[in-house]
Write a protein that holds these residues in place. Structure first.
Motif, mmCIF file in Angstrom:
data_model
loop_
_atom_site.group_PDB
_atom_site.id
_atom_site.type_symbol
_atom_site.label_atom_id
_atom_site.label_comp_id
_atom_site.label_asym_id
_atom_site.label_seq_id
_atom_site.Cartn_x
_atom_site.Cartn_y
_atom_site.Cartn_z
ATOM 1 N N LEU A 134 8.099 76.928 35.475
ATOM 2 C CA LEU A 134 7.722 76.385 36.777
ATOM 3 C C LEU A 134 7.258 77.476 37.748
ATOM 4 N N LEU A 135 7.712 78.701 37.518
ATOM 5 C CA LEU A 135 7.304 79.822 38.368
ATOM 6 C C LEU A 135 5.993 80.457 37.919
ATOM 7 N N SER A 136 5.529 80.118 36.733
ATOM 8 C CA SER A 136 4.324 80.762 36.216
ATOM 9 C C SER A 136 3.105 80.369 37.044
ATOM 10 N N PRO A 137 2.126 81.258 37.132
ATOM 11 C CA PRO A 137 0.923 80.966 37.927
ATOM 12 C C PRO A 137 0.127 79.762 37.422
ATOM 13 N N THR A 138 0.272 79.414 36.155
ATOM 14 C CA THR A 138 -0.490 78.294 35.604
ATOM 15 C C THR A 138 0.181 76.945 35.839
ATOM 16 N N ALA A 139 1.430 76.949 36.309
ATOM 17 C CA ALA A 139 2.154 75.700 36.540
ATOM 18 C C ALA A 139 1.758 75.095 37.882
ATOM 19 N N ALA A 140 2.115 73.828 38.054
ATOM 20 C CA ALA A 140 1.900 73.186 39.356
ATOM 21 C C ALA A 140 2.659 73.996 40.409
ATOM 22 N N PRO A 141 2.078 74.171 41.578
ATOM 23 C CA PRO A 141 2.659 75.102 42.555
ATOM 24 C C PRO A 141 3.844 74.563 43.359
ATOM 25 N N LEU A 142 4.437 73.452 42.969
ATOM 26 C CA LEU A 142 5.502 72.853 43.773
ATOM 27 C C LEU A 142 6.667 73.807 44.030
ATOM 28 N N LEU A 143 7.201 74.426 42.999
ATOM 29 C CA LEU A 143 8.345 75.327 43.172
ATOM 30 C C LEU A 143 7.930 76.587 43.923
#
Length: 113
Positions: free
Chosen positions: A44-53
């Protein structure tokens, strides 16, 4: 007993399935026996994930450090934690590329889907 990934997917909303799939891919890449909460948060913290977190963390930022620096520190902490998890030996894993490390109990809520 860990939950098979397909069973876990059935109980999740589409956005949660995407996050779970990223966590499973991380666990598979690292040859870990289970997909854990560490895998999920790191994905969830990765740059490719949705930026919600990442956006929530940026809004809750400390005045002492920039949000970008805080995210890098978190990413490093999770990477180190994941590196410390034991990997399964190559001979113990299946040669099938579709092998999905089951979901640890810490990620599964009581069944109610």
């Amino acid at each position: 007993m860990p939950t098979p990934v397909p069973a876990a997917r059935q109980c999740l909303a589409p956005a949660a399935v995407t996050a779970l799939d990223a966590a499973v891919a991380s666990a598979r890449r690292r040859a870990h026996a289970q997909t854990t909460s560490l895998h999920l948060i790191a994905s969830l913290l990765s740059p490719t994930a949705a930026p919600l977190l990442r956006d929530a963390l940026a809004r809750a930022r400390s005045a002492a450090y920039s949000p970008r620096l805080q995210l890098k520190a978190l990413d490093l902490c999770f990477a180190v934690s994941l590196d410390r998890l034991p990997s399964t030996p190559a001979s113990a894993t299946t040669s099938n590329d579709q092998h999905e490390p089951p979901v640890a109990n810490s990620l599964i809520l009581p069944p109610h889907c």
